[in-house]
Scaffold this active site. Structure first.
Site, short mmCIF file in Angstrom:
data_model
loop_
_atom_site.label_atom_id
_atom_site.label_comp_id
_atom_site.label_asym_id
_atom_site.label_seq_id
_atom_site.Cartn_x
_atom_site.Cartn_y
_atom_site.Cartn_z
N LYS A 104 3.42 -10.30 -3.58
CA LYS A 104 4.00 -9.23 -3.10
C LYS A 104 5.49 -9.64 -2.92
O LYS A 104 6.38 -9.10 -3.24
CB LYS A 104 3.48 -8.46 -2.03
CG LYS A 104 2.01 -7.82 -2.57
CD LYS A 104 1.42 -7.53 -1.31
CE LYS A 104 -0.09 -6.78 -1.48
NZ LYS A 104 -1.01 -6.58 -0.29
N GLY B 69 0.65 -1.10 0.11
CA GLY B 69 -0.11 -0.09 -0.03
C GLY B 69 0.71 1.46 0.09
O GLY B 69 1.62 1.62 -1.02
N GLY C 78 -6.17 0.11 1.35
CA GLY C 78 -7.07 1.26 1.33
C GLY C 78 -6.84 2.05 0.23
O GLY C 78 -5.69 2.17 -0.12
#
Ligand code: HSE
Length: 439
Positions: A207, A136, A308
């Site tokens: 990732k 993120g 988010g």
């Protein structure tokens, strides 16, 4: 001020809407840092009429997102559609083919096709950037490619999935059950479109494969990441770990393993028991944290919001600012820090010889001889038990939990002990094995 950097935005989900909001809220600051304004010219998504809480009336709409790659008023395509293949990959290939730079948050696509796209972008001398694909809002790719570029990275590990971390830490704090907390993570916009990618460890493995390539200069090898998720973890495991002085976290680990004299790449995503005094034990909610151990820098810890809209949009726009400044992505434009042709093909490492302590949890029939059977298998496989506990007393015919922690030993011995127990009618279901995270 110089000409604007014109961007096309494909995908208007949580992150896409976040990018629009960020570019609007921080327009002046972004322009000063970038040396020129960053302007959205075209957008595309599945549904034109959906209310996303942002005004999209000022942008050209493309029904066919691939068409954005050819628009003369677009310098950079921002791909926020998701999915390893399909429209996202078609758009990415086309964008580079048309000489556009590409910014993406798509970890699945980069884990699977990143080398192909990087090679194409190196040839086309356009930028390919994917900071938002990993952790993120944390600038971990930048941290590794730039800040730690002078180091040989000895080991890299961390918490790479916000949804799993949110679920585990919320179960820990509230005693609520797994499904209930997963629904909350989905409502908060942390989870993948298919949440099994989160809870089965796939997202973290994507990732990890990307970070390994950057950290070790090896070609991405997603297929070799040993992956286990968190779906088998019960409230009783969390309570048991707590009693032993640990929290449970889904951890991705990668390192170059020299066992046997030939360097091989070890990559694993698995829930671990993390001791209370380890920095990763205090990483709660949708937070991610990555530890990179450099041979000169020592231990570096990158921590922040791993999912988010705001944090991910922050990473997307940071990449756009780099491009606006004229950065192709490293020396001669190398998205993975070194050029694809220079990346090493490293065979995957086995894990049997790895030394560690393990937590093993069994659900067993509550009858005489069951513990003797389990401990005999441990003895026969050469596993030394450090502690063992049986929880409660089952109703007639029911099952109870037996949890043990082993002394340090090769992982292959635990595998062998479980093989010896395979098919035993004393066991109800598959045992759960989690490694204890060492120093
Ligand atoms: N589903 C991902 C997560 C979103 O939970 O971490 C960010 O990649």
């Amino acid at each position: 001020m110089a000409e604007p950097l014109n961007i096309a935005l494909a995908g208007l989900g949580t992150v896409g809407a976040g990018v629009i909001r960020l570019l609007d809220a921080n327009a002046a600051l972004v322009a000063r840092r970038a040396g020129r304004p960053i302007r959205i010219t075209a957008i595309s998504a599945r549904d034109r009429t959906k209310d996303r809480g942002v005004d999209i009336s000022g942008y050209a709409w493309e029904d066919d997102m691939t068409a954005m790659a050819a628009r003369p008023d677009v310098d950079v395509v921002v791909e926020l559609v998701g999915g390893a293949d399909g429209p996202a990959l078609t758009l990415a290939r086309n964008a580079i083919l048309h000489g556009k730079s590409l910014v993406t948050a798509n970890k699945a696509m980069i884990a699977h096709h990143g080398l192909e796209l990087a090679e194409a972008s190196e040839k086309a001398r356009v930028a390919l950037k994917f900071e938002a694909a990993v952790a993120g809002g944390i600038p971990v790719i930048k941290g590794l490619r730039e800040g730690a570029a002078a180091n040989r990275i000895e080991r890299l590990y961390g918490i790479l999935n916000g949804t799993c971390n949110f679920i585990l830490s919320t179960m820990e704090d509230t005693g609520r059950d797994f499904a209930d907390v997963l629904a909350e993570a989905q409502a908060k916009g942390y989870a993948e479109a298919d949440p099994s990618f989160d809870v089965e460890g796939t997202d973290a493995a994507h990732k990890l494969a990307i970070l390994s390539a950057i950290a070790f200069g090896t070609r991405t090898d997603f297929a070799s990441v040993e992956t286990a998720g968190i779906t088998a973890i019960t409230a009783a495991d969390i309570a048991q770990a707590d009693a032993l002085g640990y929290v449970i976290r889904l951890i991705g680990i990668a390192e170059v393993d020299d066992h046997g004299g030939m360097p091989r790449l070890f990559q694993r995503v698995q829930p671990h028991l993390v001791p209370f005094d380890h920095p990763l034990a205090h990483v709660d909610g949708a937070t991610n944290a990555v530890v990179a151990e450099g041979n000169f820098s020592g231990r570096l810890l990158f921590q922040g919001a791993g999912a988010g809209d705001g944090p991910t949009a922050s990473a997307v726009v940071a990449d756009l600012i780099d491009i606006a400044r004229g950065d192709l992505g490293g020396e001669a434009g190398a998205p993975f820090s070194i050029q694809v042709a220079e990346m090493e093909e490293m065979a995957p490492a086995a894990s049997g010889h790895r030394l560690g302590r393990a937590y093993i949890r069994f659900l067993v029939a509550d009858r005489p001889g069951v513990l003797a059977e389990i401990t005999a298998a441990m003895r026969d496989a050469g596993v030394s038990i450090e502690s063992l506990i049986q929880k409660g007393r089952a109703e007639e015919g029911g099952t109870v939990m037996v949890a043990m922690v082993t002394h340090e030993g090769p992982e292959a011995r635990v595998t062998e002990a479980l093989r010896l127990l395979d098919g035993s009618d004393a066991l109800a279901g598959r045992p759960l094995v989690m490694q204890l995270l060492g120093e």
